[in-house]
Design an enzyme around this catalytic site. Structure first.
Site, PDB file in Angstrom:
ATOM      1  N   THR A  35      -2.730   2.596 -25.803  1.00  0.00           N
ATOM      2  CA  THR A  35      -3.998   2.427 -26.532  1.00  0.00           C
ATOM      3  C   THR A  35      -5.172   2.280 -25.565  1.00  0.00           C
ATOM      4  O   THR A  35      -6.321   2.206 -25.996  1.00  0.00           O
ATOM      5  CB  THR A  35      -3.969   1.179 -27.452  1.00  0.00           C
ATOM      6  OG1 THR A  35      -3.575   0.042 -26.668  1.00  0.00           O
ATOM      7  CG2 THR A  35      -3.025   1.356 -28.609  1.00  0.00           C
ATOM      8  N   ALA A  73      -1.283  -6.853 -21.278  1.00  0.00           N
ATOM      9  CA  ALA A  73      -0.770  -5.667 -21.983  1.00  0.00           C
ATOM     10  C   ALA A  73       0.072  -6.086 -23.172  1.00  0.00           C
ATOM     11  O   ALA A  73       0.774  -7.101 -23.132  1.00  0.00           O
ATOM     12  CB  ALA A  73       0.080  -4.817 -21.037  1.00  0.00           C
ATOM     13  N   TYR A 141       4.951  -8.410 -34.794  1.00  0.00           N
ATOM     14  CA  TYR A 141       4.019  -8.647 -33.681  1.00  0.00           C
ATOM     15  C   TYR A 141       4.004 -10.139 -33.304  1.00  0.00           C
ATOM     16  O   TYR A 141       4.159 -10.497 -32.133  1.00  0.00           O
ATOM     17  CB  TYR A 141       2.625  -8.185 -34.134  1.00  0.00           C
ATOM     18  CG  TYR A 141       1.477  -8.593 -33.263  1.00  0.00           C
ATOM     19  CD1 TYR A 141       1.328  -8.078 -31.973  1.00  0.00           C
ATOM     20  CD2 TYR A 141       0.498  -9.481 -33.729  1.00  0.00           C
ATOM     21  CE1 TYR A 141       0.250  -8.437 -31.186  1.00  0.00           C
ATOM     22  CE2 TYR A 141      -0.582  -9.839 -32.948  1.00  0.00           C
ATOM     23  CZ  TYR A 141      -0.704  -9.317 -31.674  1.00  0.00           C
ATOM     24  OH  TYR A 141      -1.776  -9.682 -30.893  1.00  0.00           O
ATOM     25  N   ASN A 170      -9.638 -13.600 -33.122  1.00  0.00           N
ATOM     26  CA  ASN A 170     -10.102 -12.193 -33.187  1.00  0.00           C
ATOM     27  C   ASN A 170     -11.196 -11.934 -32.152  1.00  0.00           C
ATOM     28  O   ASN A 170     -12.297 -12.455 -32.279  1.00  0.00           O
ATOM     29  CB  ASN A 170     -10.618 -11.879 -34.591  1.00  0.00           C
ATOM     30  CG  ASN A 170      -9.487 -11.756 -35.578  1.00  0.00           C
ATOM     31  OD1 ASN A 170      -8.751 -12.712 -35.811  1.00  0.00           O
ATOM     32  ND2 ASN A 170      -9.313 -10.572 -36.134  1.00  0.00           N
TER      33      ASN A 170
HETATM   34  N1  NAD Z   1      -8.164  -8.051 -29.449  1.00  0.00           N
HETATM   35  C1  NAD Z   1      -7.780  -9.114 -30.158  1.00  0.00           C
HETATM   36  O1  NAD Z   1      -8.463  -9.538 -31.095  1.00  0.00           O
HETATM   37  C2  NAD Z   1      -6.511  -9.846 -29.813  1.00  0.00           C
HETATM   38  C3  NAD Z   1      -6.168 -10.981 -30.552  1.00  0.00           C
HETATM   39  C4  NAD Z   1      -4.995 -11.654 -30.232  1.00  0.00           C
HETATM   40  C5  NAD Z   1      -4.204 -11.217 -29.180  1.00  0.00           C
HETATM   41  N2  NAD Z   1      -4.557 -10.112 -28.480  1.00  0.00           N
HETATM   42  C6  NAD Z   1      -3.683  -9.665 -27.393  1.00  0.00           C
HETATM   43  O2  NAD Z   1      -4.481  -9.452 -26.246  1.00  0.00           O
HETATM   44  C7  NAD Z   1      -3.972  -8.361 -25.515  1.00  0.00           C
HETATM   45  C8  NAD Z   1      -5.070  -7.346 -25.260  1.00  0.00           C
HETATM   46  O3  NAD Z   1      -5.534  -6.857 -26.508  1.00  0.00           O
HETATM   47  P1  NAD Z   1      -6.634  -5.707 -26.571  1.00  0.00           P
HETATM   48  O4  NAD Z   1      -7.488  -5.990 -27.724  1.00  0.00           O
HETATM   49  O5  NAD Z   1      -7.239  -5.507 -25.248  1.00  0.00           O
HETATM   50  O6  NAD Z   1      -5.710  -4.465 -26.950  1.00  0.00           O
HETATM   51  P2  NAD Z   1      -5.726  -3.009 -26.351  1.00  0.00           P
HETATM   52  O7  NAD Z   1      -4.791  -2.228 -27.195  1.00  0.00           O
HETATM   53  O8  NAD Z   1      -7.129  -2.508 -26.185  1.00  0.00           O
HETATM   54  O9  NAD Z   1      -5.128  -3.215 -24.896  1.00  0.00           O
HETATM   55  C9  NAD Z   1      -3.761  -3.314 -24.635  1.00  0.00           C
HETATM   56  C10 NAD Z   1      -3.500  -2.492 -23.378  1.00  0.00           C
HETATM   57  O10 NAD Z   1      -2.129  -2.652 -23.010  1.00  0.00           O
HETATM   58  C11 NAD Z   1      -1.578  -1.355 -22.792  1.00  0.00           C
HETATM   59  N3  NAD Z   1      -0.159  -1.491 -23.127  1.00  0.00           N
HETATM   60  C12 NAD Z   1       0.371  -1.759 -24.341  1.00  0.00           C
HETATM   61  N4  NAD Z   1       1.703  -1.892 -24.247  1.00  0.00           N
HETATM   62  C13 NAD Z   1       2.014  -1.716 -22.936  1.00  0.00           C
HETATM   63  C14 NAD Z   1       3.211  -1.742 -22.209  1.00  0.00           C
HETATM   64  N5  NAD Z   1       4.376  -1.986 -22.812  1.00  0.00           N
HETATM   65  N6  NAD Z   1       3.162  -1.508 -20.885  1.00  0.00           N
HETATM   66  C15 NAD Z   1       1.993  -1.260 -20.261  1.00  0.00           C
HETATM   67  N7  NAD Z   1       0.809  -1.227 -20.909  1.00  0.00           N
HETATM   68  C16 NAD Z   1       0.833  -1.451 -22.220  1.00  0.00           C
HETATM   69  C17 NAD Z   1      -2.345  -0.409 -23.679  1.00  0.00           C
HETATM   70  O11 NAD Z   1      -2.326   0.922 -23.239  1.00  0.00           O
HETATM   71  C18 NAD Z   1      -3.744  -1.008 -23.576  1.00  0.00           C
HETATM   72  O12 NAD Z   1      -4.456  -0.499 -22.478  1.00  0.00           O
HETATM   73  C19 NAD Z   1      -2.786  -7.800 -26.304  1.00  0.00           C
HETATM   74  O13 NAD Z   1      -1.599  -8.319 -25.769  1.00  0.00           O
HETATM   75  C20 NAD Z   1      -3.025  -8.329 -27.694  1.00  0.00           C
HETATM   76  O14 NAD Z   1      -1.828  -8.493 -28.418  1.00  0.00           O
HETATM   77  C21 NAD Z   1      -5.695  -9.417 -28.766  1.00  0.00           C
END
Ligand code: NAD
Length: 310
Positions: A35, A73, A141, A170
């Site tokens: 992503t 990630a 998740y 969020n």
């Molecule tokens: N954005 C939010 O509101 C939110 C809320 C709670 C938790 N989170 C957590 O924070 C983290 C970052 O979220 P984000 O919003 O930047 O999401 P995002 O999808 O923009 O970023 C996630 C990144 O991790 C990479 N990725 C995913 N699975 C991978 C794997 N197995 N190996 C290597 N790379 C991988 C994707 O390519 C992406 O670049 C995530 O773990 C998400 O679960 C985010």
């Protein structure tokens, strides 16, 4: 200092990597670009393209030594976790386990993990959750994230890894992925509002659902600030603002700050979605004292950025 930032091509990870590089640190990024985008990756970082749940990717780290691992990630959508639960557990849990094994092997004692408010799930009428509350994951998740937290605790107790699990609420703001319509409430509505190919805004769930929205710059300051803050070691910490914003309040803010109005259509919610949740941030307040961005200003900044307004 030398840091590993996983997910450094994604929204949160790329901003964290940018900040650390700006502070003069060396950063290695792992990302599978599922992503995330190459264009998000700081050109001063060392980039390893690969999956954190793949031992071959982790073995590429053997030549490095890190002062801290920031494992950001992850498969970040509750909805997608139902479409592919195996990918989800690999991405959110196996990855953590492999990185913890690597940390032990290399003597890296500091580990920051991107967990989620989703671990609280829905618990009767309770709306505000503190870290002391029970967890009740309702999506795959959330199960994967909670399992990672449990691994962190055991690796701390047995191997002396100092973890911090950040239960992000969020997160929103400039840089958020406007293409991914399965993650990010504000970004999904904003995309549908400003992109002329959408004739309406689709909302999954009711208008009185609410969330605790935290601005990306605050998340980056908090996360990077905790790296060397001992009071955050071996703690699980809610990362939110302690304030709730409903879907209808959010839609009104987006309309106000884009100047665009579209019809809104409501559909059934996605499986495992919480009705409403906001963070008890007493613990965060004891560790981080800078003021947090107000939702009004944060949404304005995000809209201006998305519309390309200087
Ligand atoms: N954005 C939010 O509101 C939110 C809320 C709670 C938790 N989170 C957590 O924070 C983290 C970052 O979220 P984000 O919003 O930047 O999401 P995002 O999808 O923009 O970023 C996630 C990144 O991790 C990479 N990725 C995913 N699975 C991978 C794997 N197995 N190996 C290597 N790379 C991988 C994707 O390519 C992406 O670049 C995530 O773990 C998400 O679960 C985010």
């Amino acid at each position: 200092m030398n840091y590993l930032v996983t997910g450094g091509a994604g929204f949160v990870g790329s901003k964290i990597a940018d900040k650390l590089i700006c502070q003069g640190h060396q950063v290695v990024i792992i990302d599978n670009l599922s992503t995330g985008y190459l264009s998000n990756i700081n050109t001063n970082a060392t980039f390893i393209k690969g999956d954190c749940s793949d031992i071959n990717t982790i073995s590429k780290l053997n030549e490095f030594a890190f002062d801290a691992i920031l494992h950001i990630a992850g498969q970040s959508s509750g909805e997608v976790s139902f479409e592919d639960p195996v990918y989800d557990i690999n991405s959110n849990t196996v990855s953590t386990l492999l990185l913890l094994q690597y940390a032990v092997k290399k003597g890296c004692k500091r580990f920051i993990y991107a967990s989620t408010m989703s671990v609280y799930g829905q618990q009767g009428d309770q709306l505000c959750f503190s870290e002391k509350d029970l967890t009740n994951p309702l999506s795959f998740y959330a199960v994967g994230k909670l399992a990672s937290e449990a691994y962190l605790k055991i690796y701390s107790a047995i191997y002396g890894i100092n973890y911090t699990a950040l239960r992000y609420f969020n997160i929103y703001g400039p840089g958020q992925n406007l293409v991914n319509l399965k993650q990010g409430m504000i970004s999904i509505y904003l995309k549908q509002l400003i992109d002329p190919s959408f004739d309406k805004i689709t909302v999954k769930g009711s208008s009185d659902r609410f969330r605790d929205f935290i601005y990306i710059d605050d998340v980056v300051s908090i996360t990077t600030g905790f790296i060397n803050q001992q009071a955050s070691f071996n703690e699980i910490i809610n990362i939110g603002t302690g304030k709730k914003t409903t879907v209808s309040e959010l839609l009104a803010l987006l309309k106000q700050h884009t100047g665009i109005e579209k019809p809104v259509e409501y559909y059934a919610g996605t499986p495992g979605d919480q009705f409403g949740i906001y963070a008890d941030i007493h613990k965060l307040n004891n560790l981080y004292t800078a003021p947090l961005e107000h939702i009004e200003r944060g949404v304005r900044l995000f809209c201006k950025n998305a519309l390309g307004v200087k």
